[in-house]
Design an enzyme around this catalytic site. Structure first.
Site, PDB file in Angstrom:
ATOM      1  N   GLU A 178      42.556  47.812  30.903  1.00  0.00           N
ATOM      2  CA  GLU A 178      41.330  47.200  31.420  1.00  0.00           C
ATOM      3  C   GLU A 178      41.361  45.684  31.255  1.00  0.00           C
ATOM      4  OE1 GLU A 178      40.167  51.271  29.696  1.00  0.00           O
ATOM      5  OE2 GLU A 178      41.580  49.657  29.258  1.00  0.00           O
TER       6      GLU A 178
ATOM      7  N   CYS B  12      37.403  47.269  25.237  1.00  0.00           N
ATOM      8  CA  CYS B  12      37.286  47.289  26.692  1.00  0.00           C
ATOM      9  C   CYS B  12      35.885  47.703  27.132  1.00  0.00           C
ATOM     10  CB  CYS B  12      38.343  48.216  27.281  1.00  0.00           C
ATOM     11  SG  CYS B  12      40.034  47.689  26.915  1.00  0.00           S
TER      12      CYS B  12
END
Length: 206
Positions: free
Chosen positions: A72, A100
């Site tokens: 991510e 994330c």
């Protein structure tokens, strides 16, 4: 192009891409996690896979060789400065970790969709995705497709056994008992488990 309201077909296609990226990560020698970010029109803005075990790339606005180089975060860094993520959706093969998940909430994306849960390392163990103030406007869609969930869990289970320790592995065994049973006798060392992941990918490619 995505419909005005995301369709199952569109979600499935993009989640399938995150699994392809996860396999690319395994082939490159890193953790099996892939991510795709799309805008409100369904245009792919960025893709990334875990680069924590890979060298720092030469391309600008990328990261590598760091515990921060999750799929991510790689995808976010590729985009650069994010100013208006209204309508954006982040798809990932594995439930985002706290780092994330925090980035998703801080940036204010509209949706997050993941293929399989991470019962130990995922944000959901520490925050309530649909209750925490940072996420009140974010639509969270976990594990929408059982077959893709199984694929993603199969890819990551060896990693969970290697890095999460006994307590984390027990959480995985409780969440995905049939999948984890296949790895009960696997060695704990990272390298042999990387070989197991690579073997899974080779079998699928064949």
């Amino acid at each position: 192009m995505a419909p005005s309201a995301p369709s199952d077909e569109f979600d499935r296609r993009i989640l399938r891409r995150t699994l392809e990226l996860a396999r690319e990560a395994v082939r490159a020698g890193s953790s099996p996690i892939g991510c795709v970010i799309v805008d409100a029109a369904g245009k792919v803005l960025s893709e990334g896979y875990n680069r924590s075990s890979l060298p720092w790339p030469e391309e600008p606005q990328e990261i590598g060789s760091s515990g921060l180089a999750h799929a991510e975060m790689v995808a976010f860094f590729k985009i650069g400065k994010i100013q208006d993520p209204h309508g954006w959706t982040l798809y990932t093969s594995l439930e985002p970790c706290l780092m994330c998940g925090g980035a998703i909430g801080m940036l204010g994306l509209q949706r997050v969709v993941w293929a399989c849960d991470d019962p130990w390392g995922g944000s959901g163990r520490l925050i309530e995705w649909n209750e925490h103030p940072a996420y009140l406007r974010i639509q969270v869609t976990p594990c929408p497709f059982p077959d893709l969930e199984e694929e993603a869990a199969m890819l990551f289970a060896p990693e969970a056994k290697s890095v999460y320790g006994a307590e984390g592995w027990q959480r995985w065994r409780e969440r995905y008992p049939e999948i984890c049973a296949r790895f009960e006798d696997a060695p704990q060392a990272t390298h042999p488990l990387r070989e197991l992941q690579a073997e899974i990918v080779r079998e699928e490619d064949g």
